[in-house]
Design an enzyme around this catalytic site. Structure first.
Site, PDB file in Angstrom:
ATOM      1  N   TYR A   1      28.385  47.324 -37.883  1.00  0.00           N
ATOM      2  CA  TYR A   1      28.257  47.043 -35.618  1.00  0.00           C
ATOM      3  C   TYR A   1      28.715  47.335 -34.444  1.00  0.00           C
ATOM      4  CZ  TYR A   1      26.053  45.739 -31.573  1.00  0.00           C
ATOM      5  OH  TYR A   1      25.681  45.491 -30.106  1.00  0.00           O
TER       6      TYR A   1
ATOM      7  N   LYS B   1      30.209  50.228 -32.569  1.00  0.00           N
ATOM      8  CA  LYS B   1      30.162  50.505 -30.740  1.00  0.00           C
ATOM      9  C   LYS B   1      31.413  50.911 -30.199  1.00  0.00           C
ATOM     10  CE  LYS B   1      26.501  48.311 -28.792  1.00  0.00           C
ATOM     11  NZ  LYS B   1      25.715  48.946 -27.377  1.00  0.00           N
TER      12      LYS B   1
ATOM     13  N   ARG C   1      10.696  53.608 -25.535  1.00  0.00           N
ATOM     14  CA  ARG C   1      11.015  54.063 -27.378  1.00  0.00           C
ATOM     15  C   ARG C   1      10.960  54.430 -27.175  1.00  0.00           C
ATOM     16  NH1 ARG C   1      11.758  48.443 -30.983  1.00  0.00           N
ATOM     17  NH2 ARG C   1      13.078  47.878 -28.691  1.00  0.00           N
TER      18      ARG C   1
END
Length: 310
Positions: A132, A136, A36
């Site tokens: 969200y 996307k 990460r």
């Protein structure tokens, strides 16, 4: 034989880790999965080292949908990671000569619900409803524009709710409720949902790595078996060896209770239908899910019980 290099982002996550395990098990790929810290997803991340010599990218990292978002500007934060970060990676991938870029998107691009008898399709007009889903969708649009401009092939995969060993969030809650014998007022529900076992999602991603018909296409991912919530809880109970305790409370009362508690969003997720049609996968790719819903639930339940017994 030289191994093809595949970069997997989000390799420590639920879907990404399953992808990495399967790719490594095949023995023909060299898998790169940056940590990460190495692979922070934003508009300025330098991916040069991770992309050097890579044949394909499977982009599973994202800022995921959360129930209680504490960001001051939720839409801006989703765009920073899911749009700007994704397109930055994709532009660098195209410049590095990556052949194919597979983007793990979300069914939320299609919308939150489907109408009875009308499952959502991969080529339906997108209708994202939250920050969200919007992020996307914007990332998908940018990727397909980039594909047209650069020649790098893009594949978009929109999974429905993914379950499997190590699943978290709502699905884990259902496993716990059934295992503990909690009475659930969900026995009268007849809404239908599509789900996807993580093994089926991984198999679809692998099919899209090389199939010529996958280039610059959008696919939905599901098990191909729709189920009501009450049927799902019953099946989970069978897999766990513990019958689900379902009370037949009328859905209208559940809707009313949710509104009184200020949880209309929860009622929508529990009581609404969300079915998808994966006919396109079969027609273009010759792909059908290798695992049934029952097999996926059995594997998921056994993994859940194993963790409880450790």
């Amino acid at each position: 034989m030289d191994r093809r290099t595949i970069l997997v982002t989000g390799g420590s996550g639920f879907v990404g880790s399953a992808l990495c395990r399967q790719l490594n098990a095949l023995g023909v790929f060299s898998v790169r999965a940056p940590s990460r810290r190495e692979g922070e997803l934003n508009a300025t991340t330098d991916w040069a080292t991770a992309l050097a010599g890579a044949d394909a990218v499977i982009h599973a990292a994202a800022r995921v949908h959360v129930m209680q978002d504490n960001a001051n500007d939720s839409q801006a934060e989703f765009r920073r990671v899911n749009v700007d970060g994704t397109l930055n990676l994709a532009r660098q991938a195209a410049a590095a000569g990556v052949r194919r870029f597979i983007f793990i998107s979300s069914i939320k691009v299609n919308g939150e619900l489907s109408q009875p008898g009308h499952p959502l399709g991969a080529d339906d007009t997108p209708l994202p409803q939250d920050a969200y889903g919007v992020s996307k969708h914007e990332a998908e649009q940018g990727l397909l524009q980039l594909a047209a401009a650069t020649g790098m092939q893009v594949v978009v995969i929109r999974p429905v709710l993914v379950y499997g060993p190590g699943v978290k969030a709502n699905f884990l809650s259902m496993l716990r409720w059934v295992q503990r014998g909690v009475p659930l007022p969900l026995g009268a529900l007849r809404n239908r949902r599509s789900l996807v076992f993580v093994g089926n999602l991984v198999d679809l991603v692998l099919a899209c790595l090389d199939h010529p018909q996958a280039a610059n296409q959008v696919f939905l991912a599901s098990d191909g078996q729709d189920i009501t919530l009450s049927q799902l809880l019953t099946a989970i109970g069978q897999a766990l060896g513990r019958p689900a305790r379902l009370l037949p409370v009328p859905p209208v009362l559940l809707h009313a209770a949710a509104r009184m508690l200020g949880r209309a969003d929860l009622a929508q997720r529990l009581l609404g239908s969300l079915q998808v049609d994966i006919t396109k996968n079969r027609k273009l790719l010759g792909w059908t899910p290798p695992y049934t819903l029952e097999q996926g639930l059995d594997v998921t339940a056994r993994a859940f019980l194993d963790t409880r017994h450790r």
